[in-house]
Design a protein around this motif. Structure first.
Motif, short mmCIF file in Angstrom:
data_model
loop_
_atom_site.label_atom_id
_atom_site.label_comp_id
_atom_site.label_asym_id
_atom_site.label_seq_id
_atom_site.Cartn_x
_atom_site.Cartn_y
_atom_site.Cartn_z
N LEU A 82 0.95 -0.98 -0.10
CA LEU A 82 -0.41 0.13 0.18
C LEU A 82 0.95 1.07 -0.04
O LEU A 82 2.03 1.45 0.74
N ILE A 83 0.29 1.81 -1.26
CA ILE A 83 1.54 3.73 -1.11
C ILE A 83 0.82 4.60 -0.90
O ILE A 83 -0.82 4.50 -1.19
N THR A 84 1.14 5.43 0.63
CA THR A 84 0.68 6.55 0.76
C THR A 84 0.55 7.75 0.53
O THR A 84 -1.11 8.48 -0.39
N HIS A 85 1.81 8.03 -0.67
CA HIS A 85 1.85 8.96 -1.75
C HIS A 85 3.02 8.53 -2.30
O HIS A 85 4.13 7.35 -2.08
N GLU A 86 2.85 9.46 -3.41
CA GLU A 86 3.84 9.08 -4.22
C GLU A 86 5.49 10.50 -4.01
O GLU A 86 6.23 9.96 -4.99
N HIS A 87 5.80 10.76 -2.53
CA HIS A 87 6.89 11.38 -2.90
C HIS A 87 7.97 10.71 -2.27
O HIS A 87 7.63 8.97 -2.34
N SER A 88 9.22 10.84 -2.97
CA SER A 88 10.38 9.80 -2.87
C SER A 88 10.48 8.88 -1.95
O SER A 88 11.39 7.74 -1.99
N ASP A 89 10.28 9.90 -0.34
CA ASP A 89 11.13 9.31 0.46
C ASP A 89 9.27 7.88 0.86
O ASP A 89 9.81 7.25 2.26
N HIS A 90 8.85 7.62 0.04
CA HIS A 90 7.83 6.68 0.05
C HIS A 90 7.72 5.71 -1.06
O HIS A 90 7.11 5.09 -0.82
N ILE A 91 8.13 6.12 -1.60
CA ILE A 91 8.46 4.81 -3.34
C ILE A 91 9.62 4.85 -3.57
O ILE A 91 10.07 4.17 -4.24
N LYS A 92 10.67 5.45 -3.01
CA LYS A 92 11.82 5.10 -4.09
C LYS A 92 12.77 3.48 -4.30
O LYS A 92 12.81 3.51 -5.14
N TYR A 117 -1.30 -1.12 -4.41
CA TYR A 117 -2.89 -0.18 -4.36
C TYR A 117 -2.59 0.89 -3.35
O TYR A 117 -1.41 1.49 -2.55
N ALA A 118 -2.84 2.23 -4.24
CA ALA A 118 -2.81 3.73 -4.18
C ALA A 118 -3.95 4.32 -4.61
O ALA A 118 -4.23 3.82 -6.14
#
Length: 252
Positions: A54-64, A79-80
């Motif tokens: 599950l992804i909270t949002h697309e900022h790099s510290d959350h998806i890199k 899931y996003a």
């Protein structure tokens, strides 16, 4: 029975594992493979057992970490919110619940400078865990879903005075303390002093600023706010998640 491991929690990288006796879910992917392996070793599971990301949002510290080749090979369902990822397996909407293993997951709205930022409520049996970071305030429609949870993983990003006195550019200070930025220690504590209930066992403070906060400062502020409301933080096992070390939580 809900358990969790905070893999890492700061502006340098964020991820967590939420799990039960038969289901393993990951939230966010902003960390290294070594950090993930270290955290997963504290659970009964392997990375290959992850049933959903599950992804909270697309900022790099959350998806890199999504670019890690091993994760691509695992082909985990993602899931996003709409616009967060190029090709998520599932696009989710606020207040529209879905099931993953023995968890029911409810996305809830946050307020952040991202395309479709979300928090998540996890329900397993009679227990509830609320996961919410990266939000400038908590939207009113999200609050009912967050009441009287057993476990909270919540943002307590900065001490306002430390932020004001920091060397950060004024535009960044304004962004952090805006309605699309991050909750301060005091703001977060005031929200959750109203949200905790008889079922609440544990509160983990997350996404603490490395420059404008300290675990001691965050806990002291929460303690002060709770005392003003006639509450004791000692009742709720309040602690701060380390920036780069795993932290176990949930049912023992």
């Amino acid at each position: 029975m809900i358990r969790y491991v905070m893999v890492s929690s700061s502006s340098k990288g964020n991820a967590a594992f939420i799990y039960s006796e038969r289901t393993l879910i990951q939230v966010d992917m902003g960390v290294t493979l070594n950090a993930l392996k270290k955290a997963i070793s504290l659970t009964p599971y392997r990375l290959e057992d992850i049933q959903a990301l599950l992804i909270t949002h697309e900022h790099s510290d959350h998806i890199k970490g999504l670019s890690l080749s091993c994760y691509k090979r695992l082909k985990i369902d993602t899931y996003a919110g709409e616009g967060t990822l190029k090709e998520p397996t599932h696009i989710v909407e606020e207040e529209s619940s879905f099931d993953i293993g023995d968890f029911t997951v409810i996305p809830i709205r946050t307020s952040h400078d991202a395309k479709h930022p979300l928090g998540f409520v996890f329900i397993q049996g009679k227990e509830k865990l609320v996961y919410m970071t990266d939000t400038g305030y908590i939207p009113e429609e999200s609050l009912p879903y967050m009441e009287n949870a057993n476990f909270y993983i919540v943002e307590s990003n900065h001490d306002l005075e430390m932020l004001r006195e920091s060397n950060r550019p004024l535009i960044l200070k304004k962004r952090i303390h805006s309605k699309h930025g991050h909750l301060s220690n005091e703001e977060s504590a005031r929200y959750f002093a109203d949200l905790v209930g008889e079922k609440t066992k544990e509160i983990t403070l997350a996404h603490l600023s490395l420059e404008c906060n300290t675990p001691q400062k965050a806990i002291e502020t929460w303690d002060k706010v709770f005392q003003e409301r006639g509450l004791s933080v000692s009742k709720y096992n309040l602690r701060a998640a380390p920036a780069s070390e795993p932290l176990l939580g949930g049912d023992k």
